[in-house]
Design an enzyme around this catalytic site. Structure first.
Site, short mmCIF file in Angstrom:
data_model
loop_
_atom_site.label_atom_id
_atom_site.label_comp_id
_atom_site.label_asym_id
_atom_site.label_seq_id
_atom_site.Cartn_x
_atom_site.Cartn_y
_atom_site.Cartn_z
N LYS A 1 26.29 20.53 75.83
CA LYS A 1 26.80 20.00 74.56
C LYS A 1 28.05 19.15 74.75
CE LYS A 1 24.71 23.73 71.92
NZ LYS A 1 23.86 24.13 73.06
N GLU B 1 24.27 20.73 65.16
CA GLU B 1 23.22 20.84 66.17
C GLU B 1 22.61 19.49 66.51
OE1 GLU B 1 20.90 24.97 66.58
OE2 GLU B 1 20.41 23.85 64.77
#
Length: 366
Positions: free
Chosen positions: A157, A284
């Site tokens: 991420k 997300e």
């Protein structure tokens, strides 16, 4: 056969070393500790766990001592053993200053890791993930010029981040890379990897629980993909970085990916297991990325792992890794060649992560 960098170890074993694991009571920290204390890469003099969670330290201590009772005698004997527990917080410079003084090798696994949590608690994420790294580097600079190795634990991420958790971890990576310029007696390295199957808070144990209850699996988007690896693979990567990565480098695994909707089918054994679409949660991504387009030009293979040279040219070396071509062109995304149902089913079965093979309850978590 020509001898390449992949054939040699840059660092000695952990024999006699003082090891410090920041955030050592998390899923990764506990597995890392267990494998270090088993002398897998040498016999350390002591392993210190620093975390702010007193309860997790308590149960971890008892688990490692194979003792079901919490007594002063247990704590006393613990101090005589190689495993040491310290209450502390990476957000507190004083806590880190005391901890790093005696450390030779530091594994920085302390973080706020849940994407929605970080979106709703941004200041806490910044304090832990960014200022924690700043405090660590400052504490090391103040501790004296004793040789140290620091390995920062990062996430996919952090690559082209769109959520606050990823942004803070991307900055953490850069802080540790830059710290090599300020502390030439310390090797600061990073590892970066994707979703760890069956770690606490991950999707697969949640899916198993829903399927066993006969309920539809809630997924955010049917086309969402994620990289998949085990806790032991994550520890393997950390050990490999310790042995072989040059200061400033970031080491990554080459691991498979899968569609989230296929996970439910593979876990249940039914190709059309019912699902409910809940929508993408705050922050997300649809697909994760391990290597961005910008990083591809600085990325090489080291046996079956990837190494990204540091973004700062002063830290780059001329060592030739080159054990093979990159297994991707452009960015390395989880959307590239996700596993089929049969391949995913076989992978999950091999790790006891289907409804037929997984243990019940808390035992699901690896």
């Amino acid at each position: 056969m020509n001898t390449t960098q992949s054939d040699t170890s840059l660092r000695p074993s952990l024999d006699g070393a003082q090891v410090l694991i920041l955030g050592g009571t998390g899923s990764l920290g506990q597995r890392l500790c267990r494998r270090i204390i088993s002398d897998e890469i040498g016999h350390p003099a002591q392993v210190t766990i620093l975390s702010r969670d007193e309860a997790k330290q308590h149960f971890m201590r008892l688990d490692f001592l194979h003792d079901e009772r919490a007594t002063d005698e247990v704590i006393y004997r613990d101090r005589l053993n190689r495993l040491r527990f310290v209450i502390g917080d990476v957000r507190d410079h004083t806590d880190l200053r005391r901890a790093v003084d005696r450390a030779d090798v530091i594994f920085h696994a302390a973080a706020l890791k849940q994407v929605p949590t970080c979106e709703y608690s941004g200041a806490a994420a910044v304090d832990t993930n960014i200022y924690g790294a700043i405090n660590l580097c400052r504490a090391i600079r103040e501790s004296g010029h004793t040789r140290k190795t620091v390995i920062g634990i990062s996430t996919d991420k952090a690559c082209k981040p769109v959520n606050l958790m990823g942004m803070t971890k991307a900055i953490q990576e850069r802080i540790l890379i830059q710290a090599n310029l300020d502390s030439d007696w310390v090797d600061f390295l990073n590892v970066r990897y994707g979703n760890v199957m069956a770690s606490r808070g991950s999707a697969i144990p949640f899916f198993i629980d829903l399927i066993r209850k006969g309920r539809p699996v809630t997924i955010t988007d049917p086309e969402m993909t994620r990289f998949l690896m085990t806790l032991d693979q994550a520890v393997d990567l950390i050990f490999s970085a310790y042995r072989r990565a040059v200061r400033g480098e970031t080491m990554l695994p080459v691991v498979p990916s899968a569609r989230v909707k296929d996970m439910a089918a593979a876990i249940s054994g039914k190709r059309n297991y019912p699902t409910e679409i809940s929508g993408v949660r705050p922050g997300e991504k649809l697909h994760e990325i391990l290597v961005s387009e910008e990083e591809v030009g600085r990325t090489t293979m080291l046996d079956d792992e990837l190494v990204i040279q540091p973004i700062l040219p002063e830290l780059r070396t001329d060592r030739q890794l080159g054990t093979g071509p990159l297994p991707f062109s452009g960015e390395f995304s989880s959307s590239l060649n996700p596993l089929s149902f049969d391949e995913l089913r076989a992978l999950l079965t091999s790790h006891q992560l289907t409804t037929e093979t997984a243990p019940v309850g808390e035992g699901i978590y690896k």
